[in-house]
Design a protein around this motif. Structure first.
Motif, short mmCIF file in Angstrom:
data_model
loop_
_atom_site.label_atom_id
_atom_site.label_comp_id
_atom_site.label_asym_id
_atom_site.label_seq_id
_atom_site.Cartn_x
_atom_site.Cartn_y
_atom_site.Cartn_z
N PHE A 37 0.82 -1.21 0.00
CA PHE A 37 0.00 0.00 0.00
C PHE A 37 0.86 1.26 0.00
O PHE A 37 0.51 2.25 -0.65
CB PHE A 37 -0.97 0.00 1.18
CG PHE A 37 -2.31 -0.59 0.82
CD1 PHE A 37 -3.39 0.23 0.57
CD2 PHE A 37 -2.46 -1.96 0.71
CE1 PHE A 37 -4.62 -0.32 0.22
CE2 PHE A 37 -3.68 -2.52 0.36
CZ PHE A 37 -4.77 -1.69 0.11
N ILE A 38 1.98 1.25 0.70
CA ILE A 38 2.89 2.40 0.66
C ILE A 38 3.47 2.58 -0.72
O ILE A 38 3.49 3.69 -1.27
CB ILE A 38 4.01 2.24 1.72
CG1 ILE A 38 3.42 2.35 3.13
CG2 ILE A 38 5.11 3.27 1.51
CD1 ILE A 38 4.38 1.96 4.23
N SER A 41 0.85 3.85 -3.08
CA SER A 41 0.57 5.27 -2.84
C SER A 41 1.62 6.17 -3.49
O SER A 41 1.29 7.19 -4.10
CB SER A 41 0.51 5.55 -1.34
OG SER A 41 -0.54 4.84 -0.75
N VAL A 42 2.88 5.79 -3.37
CA VAL A 42 3.96 6.57 -3.98
C VAL A 42 3.84 6.53 -5.51
O VAL A 42 4.03 7.55 -6.18
CB VAL A 42 5.34 6.04 -3.52
CG1 VAL A 42 6.46 6.69 -4.32
CG2 VAL A 42 5.53 6.30 -2.03
N PHE A 44 1.24 6.42 -7.25
CA PHE A 44 0.12 7.23 -7.72
C PHE A 44 0.49 8.69 -7.93
O PHE A 44 -0.27 9.45 -8.51
CB PHE A 44 -1.08 7.09 -6.78
CG PHE A 44 -2.15 6.23 -7.33
CD1 PHE A 44 -3.31 6.78 -7.86
CD2 PHE A 44 -2.00 4.86 -7.36
CE1 PHE A 44 -4.30 5.97 -8.40
CE2 PHE A 44 -2.98 4.04 -7.88
CZ PHE A 44 -4.14 4.60 -8.41
N GLN A 50 0.76 4.80 -12.38
CA GLN A 50 -0.53 4.55 -11.75
C GLN A 50 -1.04 3.13 -11.94
O GLN A 50 -1.64 2.56 -11.02
CB GLN A 50 -1.56 5.57 -12.24
CG GLN A 50 -1.39 6.91 -11.57
CD GLN A 50 -2.50 7.88 -11.91
OE1 GLN A 50 -3.38 7.57 -12.71
NE2 GLN A 50 -2.44 9.05 -11.31
N GLY A 53 0.81 1.02 -9.55
CA GLY A 53 0.32 1.33 -8.22
C GLY A 53 -1.02 0.67 -7.93
O GLY A 53 -1.26 0.18 -6.82
N THR A 54 -1.89 0.63 -8.93
CA THR A 54 -3.18 -0.03 -8.78
C THR A 54 -2.99 -1.52 -8.49
O THR A 54 -3.69 -2.11 -7.66
CB THR A 54 -4.04 0.17 -10.05
OG1 THR A 54 -4.20 1.56 -10.27
CG2 THR A 54 -5.39 -0.50 -9.91
N PHE A 57 -2.04 -1.98 -4.92
CA PHE A 57 -3.22 -1.89 -4.05
C PHE A 57 -4.03 -3.19 -4.10
O PHE A 57 -4.51 -3.67 -3.07
CB PHE A 57 -4.11 -0.72 -4.46
CG PHE A 57 -3.55 0.63 -4.10
CD1 PHE A 57 -2.96 0.87 -2.87
CD2 PHE A 57 -3.63 1.67 -5.00
CE1 PHE A 57 -2.46 2.11 -2.54
CE2 PHE A 57 -3.12 2.92 -4.69
CZ PHE A 57 -2.54 3.14 -3.45
#
Length: 95
Positions: A37-38, A41-42, A44, A50, A53-54, A57
Protein backbone atom coordinates in the motif's frame (compact mmCIF):
# COMPACT_ATOMS: atom_id res chain seq x y z
CA UNK A 1 -10.82 -9.26 25.47
CA UNK A 2 -8.28 -10.67 23.03
CA UNK A 3 -9.76 -13.28 20.74
CA UNK A 4 -6.59 -15.31 20.36
CA UNK A 5 -4.24 -15.93 23.28
CA UNK A 6 -1.13 -18.06 23.10
CA UNK A 7 -1.65 -19.30 26.65
CA UNK A 8 -4.82 -21.08 25.57
CA UNK A 9 -2.94 -23.11 22.98
CA UNK A 10 0.12 -24.25 24.91
CA UNK A 11 -1.08 -27.69 25.84
CA UNK A 12 1.45 -29.50 23.68
CA UNK A 13 4.83 -28.61 22.19
CA UNK A 14 3.53 -29.05 18.67
CA UNK A 15 0.76 -26.54 19.43
CA UNK A 16 3.31 -23.86 20.30
CA UNK A 17 5.15 -24.50 17.03
CA UNK A 18 1.94 -24.49 15.02
CA UNK A 19 0.74 -21.31 16.70
CA UNK A 20 4.12 -19.62 16.15
CA UNK A 21 4.13 -20.59 12.46
CA UNK A 22 0.70 -19.06 11.96
CA UNK A 23 1.68 -15.90 13.84
CA UNK A 24 4.77 -15.57 11.65
CA UNK A 25 2.69 -16.04 8.50
CA UNK A 26 0.10 -13.55 9.79
CA UNK A 27 2.76 -10.92 10.52
CA UNK A 28 4.47 -11.50 7.17
CA UNK A 29 1.19 -11.01 5.31
CA UNK A 30 0.42 -7.91 7.40
CA UNK A 31 3.78 -6.30 6.65
CA UNK A 32 3.54 -7.25 2.96
CA UNK A 33 0.14 -5.60 2.67
CA UNK A 34 1.37 -2.42 4.36
CA UNK A 35 4.47 -2.22 2.15
CA UNK A 36 2.39 -2.77 -1.00
CA UNK A 37 0.00 0.00 0.00
CA UNK A 38 2.89 2.40 0.66
CA UNK A 39 4.51 1.57 -2.67
CA UNK A 40 1.16 1.88 -4.44
CA UNK A 41 0.57 5.27 -2.84
CA UNK A 42 3.96 6.57 -3.98
CA UNK A 43 3.36 5.25 -7.50
CA UNK A 44 0.12 7.23 -7.72
CA UNK A 45 2.10 10.48 -7.73
CA UNK A 46 3.21 9.72 -11.29
CA UNK A 47 0.81 9.15 -14.19
CA UNK A 48 3.24 6.66 -15.72
CA UNK A 49 3.19 4.49 -12.57
CA UNK A 50 -0.53 4.55 -11.75
CA UNK A 51 -1.27 1.17 -13.30
CA UNK A 52 1.54 -0.47 -11.33
CA UNK A 53 0.32 1.33 -8.22
CA UNK A 54 -3.18 -0.03 -8.78
CA UNK A 55 -1.75 -3.56 -8.94
CA UNK A 56 0.08 -2.95 -5.65
CA UNK A 57 -3.22 -1.89 -4.05
CA UNK A 58 -4.98 -4.97 -5.43
CA UNK A 59 -2.29 -7.39 -4.22
CA UNK A 60 -2.18 -5.59 -0.85
CA UNK A 61 -5.95 -6.00 -0.57
CA UNK A 62 -5.60 -9.74 -1.14
CA UNK A 63 -2.99 -9.79 1.63
CA UNK A 64 -5.42 -8.06 3.99
CA UNK A 65 -8.07 -10.65 3.08
CA UNK A 66 -5.58 -13.44 3.77
CA UNK A 67 -5.05 -12.33 7.38
CA UNK A 68 -8.43 -13.44 8.78
CA UNK A 69 -8.28 -16.52 6.55
CA UNK A 70 -5.07 -17.60 8.30
CA UNK A 71 -6.71 -17.17 11.70
CA UNK A 72 -9.74 -19.20 10.63
CA UNK A 73 -7.50 -22.00 9.35
CA UNK A 74 -5.65 -22.05 12.66
CA UNK A 75 -8.87 -22.16 14.66
CA UNK A 76 -10.26 -24.93 12.46
CA UNK A 77 -7.22 -26.99 13.33
CA UNK A 78 -8.23 -26.85 16.97
CA UNK A 79 -11.77 -27.85 16.03
CA UNK A 80 -10.33 -30.87 14.19
CA UNK A 81 -8.53 -31.85 17.40
CA UNK A 82 -11.82 -31.58 19.31
CA UNK A 83 -10.57 -28.61 21.33
CA UNK A 84 -14.09 -27.23 21.70
CA UNK A 85 -13.54 -26.11 25.28
CA UNK A 86 -11.04 -23.40 24.30
CA UNK A 87 -13.22 -22.28 21.40
CA UNK A 88 -16.23 -21.97 23.71
CA UNK A 89 -14.18 -19.96 26.23
CA UNK A 90 -13.10 -17.52 23.50
CA UNK A 91 -16.70 -17.14 22.37
CA UNK A 92 -17.96 -16.50 25.92
CA UNK A 93 -15.02 -14.29 26.87
CA UNK A 94 -13.87 -16.57 29.71
CA UNK A 95 -10.16 -16.93 30.43
Amino acid sequence: MPLFKLSRHRRYTRDARYYAAFELAYTTVDVSAAVLFIIGSVMFFSDAWQTAGTWCFLIGSFCFALKPTLRIIRELRYVEENDFEDLAKRYQGDD
